[in-house]
Design a protein around this motif. Structure first.
Motif, PDB file in Angstrom:
ATOM      1  N   HIS A   1       0.887  -1.024   0.073  1.00  0.00           N
ATOM      2  CA  HIS A   1      -0.120  -0.085   0.238  1.00  0.00           C
ATOM      3  C   HIS A   1       0.883   0.777   0.042  1.00  0.00           C
ATOM      4  O   HIS A   1       0.611   2.309   0.839  1.00  0.00           O
ATOM      5  CB  HIS A   1      -1.236  -0.029   0.801  1.00  0.00           C
ATOM      6  CG  HIS A   1      -1.473  -1.053   1.107  1.00  0.00           C
ATOM      7  ND1 HIS A   1      -2.659  -1.396   0.689  1.00  0.00           N
ATOM      8  CD2 HIS A   1      -1.896  -2.221   2.035  1.00  0.00           C
ATOM      9  CE1 HIS A   1      -3.304  -2.646   0.626  1.00  0.00           C
ATOM     10  NE2 HIS A   1      -2.724  -3.058   1.606  1.00  0.00           N
ATOM     11  N   VAL A   2       1.934   0.936  -0.642  1.00  0.00           N
ATOM     12  CA  VAL A   2       2.589   2.280  -0.996  1.00  0.00           C
ATOM     13  C   VAL A   2       2.538   3.372  -1.535  1.00  0.00           C
ATOM     14  O   VAL A   2       1.873   3.717  -2.811  1.00  0.00           O
ATOM     15  CB  VAL A   2       4.104   1.852  -0.982  1.00  0.00           C
ATOM     16  CG1 VAL A   2       4.701   3.137  -1.352  1.00  0.00           C
ATOM     17  CG2 VAL A   2       5.510   0.950  -0.423  1.00  0.00           C
ATOM     18  N   ASP A   3       2.076   5.032  -0.957  1.00  0.00           N
ATOM     19  CA  ASP A   3       1.263   6.107  -1.954  1.00  0.00           C
ATOM     20  C   ASP A   3       2.687   6.841  -1.491  1.00  0.00           C
ATOM     21  O   ASP A   3       3.363   6.992  -0.539  1.00  0.00           O
ATOM     22  CB  ASP A   3       0.448   6.757  -1.320  1.00  0.00           C
ATOM     23  CG  ASP A   3      -0.857   5.787  -1.354  1.00  0.00           C
ATOM     24  OD1 ASP A   3      -0.856   5.348  -2.495  1.00  0.00           O
ATOM     25  OD2 ASP A   3      -1.600   5.740  -0.219  1.00  0.00           O
ATOM     26  N   LYS A   4       3.355   7.890  -2.567  1.00  0.00           N
ATOM     27  CA  LYS A   4       3.990   9.104  -2.750  1.00  0.00           C
ATOM     28  C   LYS A   4       3.605   9.754  -3.338  1.00  0.00           C
ATOM     29  O   LYS A   4       2.915   9.932  -4.076  1.00  0.00           O
ATOM     30  CB  LYS A   4       5.144   8.082  -3.344  1.00  0.00           C
ATOM     31  CG  LYS A   4       6.661   9.272  -3.960  1.00  0.00           C
ATOM     32  CD  LYS A   4       7.836   9.550  -2.261  1.00  0.00           C
ATOM     33  CE  LYS A   4       8.014  10.779  -2.470  1.00  0.00           C
ATOM     34  NZ  LYS A   4       8.508  11.797  -1.836  1.00  0.00           N
ATOM     35  N   PHE A   5       3.982  10.803  -3.022  1.00  0.00           N
ATOM     36  CA  PHE A   5       3.061  12.515  -3.337  1.00  0.00           C
ATOM     37  C   PHE A   5       4.752  13.550  -3.227  1.00  0.00           C
ATOM     38  O   PHE A   5       5.382  13.664  -2.714  1.00  0.00           O
ATOM     39  CB  PHE A   5       1.959  12.930  -2.473  1.00  0.00           C
ATOM     40  CG  PHE A   5       1.273  12.291  -1.724  1.00  0.00           C
ATOM     41  CD1 PHE A   5      -0.641  12.401  -2.991  1.00  0.00           C
ATOM     42  CD2 PHE A   5       1.134  11.242  -1.390  1.00  0.00           C
ATOM     43  CE1 PHE A   5      -1.618  12.120  -2.520  1.00  0.00           C
ATOM     44  CE2 PHE A   5       0.072  10.474  -0.754  1.00  0.00           C
ATOM     45  CZ  PHE A   5      -1.934  11.104  -1.584  1.00  0.00           C
TER      46      PHE A   5
ATOM     47  N   HIS B   1       8.698   7.207   1.306  1.00  0.00           N
ATOM     48  CA  HIS B   1       7.370   6.977   0.865  1.00  0.00           C
ATOM     49  C   HIS B   1       6.507   7.740   1.667  1.00  0.00           C
ATOM     50  O   HIS B   1       7.349   8.133   2.709  1.00  0.00           O
ATOM     51  CB  HIS B   1       6.564   5.834   0.590  1.00  0.00           C
ATOM     52  CG  HIS B   1       7.079   5.008   1.961  1.00  0.00           C
ATOM     53  ND1 HIS B   1       8.509   4.756   2.317  1.00  0.00           N
ATOM     54  CD2 HIS B   1       6.272   4.312   2.215  1.00  0.00           C
ATOM     55  CE1 HIS B   1       8.922   3.781   3.155  1.00  0.00           C
ATOM     56  NE2 HIS B   1       7.639   3.924   3.757  1.00  0.00           N
ATOM     57  N   ASP B   2       4.901   8.313   1.095  1.00  0.00           N
ATOM     58  CA  ASP B   2       4.252   8.622   2.189  1.00  0.00           C
ATOM     59  C   ASP B   2       3.240   7.995   3.186  1.00  0.00           C
ATOM     60  O   ASP B   2       3.031   7.505   4.199  1.00  0.00           O
ATOM     61  CB  ASP B   2       3.286   9.529   1.475  1.00  0.00           C
ATOM     62  CG  ASP B   2       4.420  10.979   0.840  1.00  0.00           C
ATOM     63  OD1 ASP B   2       4.926  11.486   1.758  1.00  0.00           O
ATOM     64  OD2 ASP B   2       4.314  11.397   0.165  1.00  0.00           O
ATOM     65  N   ASN B   3       3.005   7.206   2.609  1.00  0.00           N
ATOM     66  CA  ASN B   3       1.644   5.936   2.903  1.00  0.00           C
ATOM     67  C   ASN B   3       2.470   4.716   2.524  1.00  0.00           C
ATOM     68  O   ASN B   3       3.399   4.018   1.811  1.00  0.00           O
ATOM     69  CB  ASN B   3       0.501   5.769   3.037  1.00  0.00           C
ATOM     70  CG  ASN B   3       0.003   7.392   2.813  1.00  0.00           C
ATOM     71  OD1 ASN B   3       0.719   7.680   4.178  1.00  0.00           O
ATOM     72  ND2 ASN B   3      -0.388   7.620   2.638  1.00  0.00           N
ATOM     73  N   GLY B   4       1.851   3.709   3.734  1.00  0.00           N
ATOM     74  CA  GLY B   4       2.368   2.064   3.585  1.00  0.00           C
ATOM     75  C   GLY B   4       4.011   1.214   3.607  1.00  0.00           C
ATOM     76  O   GLY B   4       5.078   2.463   5.176  1.00  0.00           O
ATOM     77  N   ARG B   5       4.550   0.628   3.580  1.00  0.00           N
ATOM     78  CA  ARG B   5       5.331   0.046   4.503  1.00  0.00           C
ATOM     79  C   ARG B   5       6.111  -0.770   2.837  1.00  0.00           C
ATOM     80  O   ARG B   5       5.871  -1.118   2.115  1.00  0.00           O
ATOM     81  CB  ARG B   5       4.541  -1.615   4.819  1.00  0.00           C
ATOM     82  CG  ARG B   5       4.200  -1.283   6.293  1.00  0.00           C
ATOM     83  CD  ARG B   5       3.668  -2.474   7.372  1.00  0.00           C
ATOM     84  NE  ARG B   5       5.478  -3.851   7.158  1.00  0.00           N
ATOM     85  CZ  ARG B   5       5.653  -4.785   7.248  1.00  0.00           C
ATOM     86  NH1 ARG B   5       4.506  -5.133   6.973  1.00  0.00           N
ATOM     87  NH2 ARG B   5       6.601  -4.989   8.079  1.00  0.00           N
ATOM     88  N   ILE B   6       7.853  -0.513   3.405  1.00  0.00           N
ATOM     89  CA  ILE B   6       8.253  -1.307   2.990  1.00  0.00           C
ATOM     90  C   ILE B   6       9.637  -2.060   3.647  1.00  0.00           C
ATOM     91  O   ILE B   6       9.741  -2.103   4.445  1.00  0.00           O
ATOM     92  CB  ILE B   6       9.223  -0.176   1.451  1.00  0.00           C
ATOM     93  CG1 ILE B   6       8.427   1.056   0.572  1.00  0.00           C
ATOM     94  CG2 ILE B   6      10.531  -0.075   1.047  1.00  0.00           C
ATOM     95  CD1 ILE B   6       8.405   2.105  -0.376  1.00  0.00           C
TER      96      ILE B   6
END
Lengths: 414, 257
Positions: B23-27, B70-75
């Motif tokens: 669920h990775v988000d990036k802005f 990244h802004d949200n999620g896990r890596i």
């Protein structure tokens, strides 16, 4: 061999060259004649002044005063020994660095034979050598000749020893001790010199040179730190750096020097206040540090972002990203601007003479025209020309060396 | 479950997963460059990422070693989750090699110094050991004779192979390639692709962003197609190129093939 076709007619090579470069159009011809004539006239007047009309005996009589101020005459041996040791030191370092660079394949200059090396040295330092010879010719004692000869011999010996040591792989502790000892040499020379006269009483061209060197050495780390602080993510550090840089760059050096002279006494008791020479060096450091910071910042901006990213992706720590990858490239990209700033500093040391009342080269040159033998004879021109010439020799050599350094590091070619 | 179904699901890796994006988000400001990216990459797997420019391919792999945050999620890379913790970031970067479009070699260092820098500075390897290792790797990418030269003296293809060698010197578990051949003259592309194929054959885990469809067909275990910051379709290359499911994929393939 046929000569290349030309639209500029026939004639000897010189004639064709002149036609192409000097008399191509009517306007070219007019400009050539007007400015050529003006240049010839000025050169004629200058040569006439220097070799016929000028009365250089004022320099000759006061040479010691101009060079080292009121340094005790019976202690000149100390000066001679120091300069010779300094020559040895510079030679050693030059030899070591040269060999190391050659071995690591870092130098972009091709290897030279003995004869080429002499020619190269004369081209690099011929101006200084010539000036020293000229000054020696003005003296009427043997001491300075002896001093110059010892220094030259010491530098050559140092260069040879340094070169030999540089070719060997030394045990780590030997190398470390050697570097440490080398680093201590300037301090040792300083201590040795200050047994005769403390820094506070250094005068003449000697003051200009030493305070410039001290300023350059001290302002360099200051400038780099300020540049890094200005790019820092910590807002406080960034603001302080900007405040400092903009404040210092906004004030004339002369005003800062005058403030160091006058206002310090309001805050600090005279008994513990630093000497004028120290104050001058501090002001030079503060002032040039601010300019250097902006130069280094420009250098940092000139390094592509990809360099930092590559360093990051290899897992280097932020300190190493900066220290090993970005900063070295940034600094070499701005070598010309840095050296320009150092040349400025060297020349600006003359302001300290007037602002702080130090008998430096320029103040000395002004003072000697008031001596009973020379008063009212308008010899200020001779002394100013002499002062200007010495500073030009120093600045020009620095500028040439900076170009050489750029070539050596291959700036712009890789 | 058939192989095909496993491959077609981006959240399932082949074998044990070494990279996981959940669920990775990036802005970038108000622009969303990555939208809910889910991808697992298995040990020794080669994943090729394709898609139109601006689709977020580079951003995705730059998030994996924290060149972008990244802004949200896990890596998670090799069991280490990317977080604000600088030590985690450093550790992940040591495990992941990256090769850039513009090579980004260090121009002030010779080839051998470029390659030995990280092992010596990060892994504290002694100089002679690091140089031995560097020469071994330079042999593997077939440019040992250039070791004493500077990057500026090499061709683009040679520079990119040095860049690969520089990453390999850290003995990474994963290699990320960000359009490694896009800045190269056509005649130099193959020498770089060959070096990458060798790596894949040796079992290196790789994520490759590229426009080289031939490479994708030949080497990839899975092809990931991205558009507008999303993963649109995932599949084994033979399936992906001959029988794409999504319209967006069909359109893209019709434009480039």
């Amino acid at each position: 061999m046929t000569s290349p076709p030309t639209t500029l007619g026939t004639g000897t090579r010189a004639a064709r060259w002149a036609r192409k470069h000097l008399f191509r159009t009517w306007l070219d011809s007019a400009l050539t004649i007007v400015f050529g004539g003006l240049a010839l006239y000025l050169i004629f007047r200058f040569v006439l002044f220097v070799f016929v009309n000028a009365r250089w005996e004022i320099i000759q009589v006061n040479l010691k005063l101009l060079m080292v101020g009121r340094w005790p005459s019976d202690q000149l041996m100390v000066m001679a020994v120091s300069v010779a040791v300094l020559g040895l030191w510079v030679g050693l370092i030059a030899g070591l660095v040269h060999r190391r660079q050659m071995r690591a394949g870092q130098s972009r200059l091709t290897a030279m034979t003995g004869g080429q090396r002499v020619v190269d040295l004369v081209r690099r330092f011929g101006l200084i050598i010539g000036t020293v010879l000229l000054l020696l010719a003005l003296t009427n004692t043997n001491g300075p000749w002896l001093m110059a000869a010892t220094t030259v011999v010491a530098s050559v010996v140092g260069r040879v020893i340094g070169g030999a040591a540089g070719t060997r792989v030394l045990p780590r502790w030997v190398a470390r001790t050697g570097v440490l000892l080398l680093a201590l040499v300037p301090f040792a020379i300083y201590v040795y010199l200050s047994r005769t006269l403390a820094l506070a009483d250094w005068e003449g061209f000697f003051f200009n040179i030493t305070s410039a060197i001290a300023g350059i050495i001290l302002c360099f780390p200051l400038g780099v730190l300020l540049a890094l602080a200005r790019r820092s993510k910590l807002r406080l550090l960034q603001s302080l750096s900007i405040l400092y840089i903009e404040f210092v760059r906004g004030s004339p050096l002369f005003v800062l020097l005058l403030m160091a002279n006058v206002s310090l006494e309001f805050f600090v008791p005279a008994s513990i206040a630093p000497s004028k020479v120290i104050r001058a060096i501090v002001v030079f450091t503060i002032f040039t540090g601010a300019y250097l910071a902006e130069i280094v910042r420009g250098g940092l901006q000139s390094v592509p972002r990809g360099q930092e990213e590559a360093a990051k992706s290899l897992g280097l720590s932020p300190t190493k990203q900066m220290g090993l990858i970005v900063l070295p490239q940034a600094l070499r990209n701005v070598i010309p601007a840095q050296i320009g700033q150092f040349i400025s500093l060297f020349k600006d040391t003359t302001l300290a003479g007037l602002a702080l009342g130090i008998l430096d080269l320029l103040e000395g040159a002004k003072a000697i025209t008031q001596q009973p033998d020379f008063r009212g004879q308008g010899l200020i021109i001779e002394t100013l020309v002499f002062v200007g010439f010495l500073f030009w020799v120093g600045s020009f050599t620095m500028s040439r060396e900076s170009q050489r350094l750029e070539r050596k590091l291959g700036v712009g070619t890789r | 479950m058939t192989n095909e179904q496993v491959f077609a699901d981006a959240t399932k890796a082949v074998g044990e997963a070494i990279i996981e994006l959940e669920h990775v988000d990036k802005f970038f400001g108000s622009f969303q460059a990555l939208k809910d990216i889910n991808l697992k990459v298995g040990l020794q797997e080669v994943v090729v990422v394709i898609g139109p420019s601006g689709s977020g391919k580079s951003t995705m792999i730059r998030c994996i070693n924290r060149l972008e945050e990244h802004d949200n999620g896990r890596i998670v890379v090799d069991g280490i989750e990317l977080s604000e913790d600088v030590r985690n970031i450093q550790e992940i970067r040591r495990e992941t090699g990256m090769v850039f479009q513009q090579f980004n070699l260090f121009p002030h260092l010779s080839v051998i110094d470029n390659v030995t820098l990280a092992p010596r500075q990060v892994r504290r390897m002694p100089k002679d050991e690091a140089e031995r290792l560097a020469m071994e790797i330079l042999e593997r990418v077939q440019i040992p004779e250039q070791a004493r030269k500077y990057p500026g003296q090499l061709s683009g293809g040679q520079q990119q192979r040095v860049a690969i060698a520089r990453s390999l010197a850290m003995k990474p578990k994963v290699m990320l390639f960000d359009e490694p051949t896009s800045a190269l003259d056509p005649e130099m592309i193959n020498e770089v692709l060959d070096a990458m194929k060798d790596l894949a054959r040796e079992g290196m885990t790789m994520i490759v962003v590229t426009h080289e469809m031939g490479f994708a067909r030949e080497v990839a275990d899975r092809v990931v197609f991205m558009a507008d910051g999303q993963i649109v379709e995932v599949g084994p290359p033979e399936h992906f190129f001959t029988n794409p499911q999504e319209d967006r994929t069909k359109l893209f393939l019709s434009q480039i093939l």
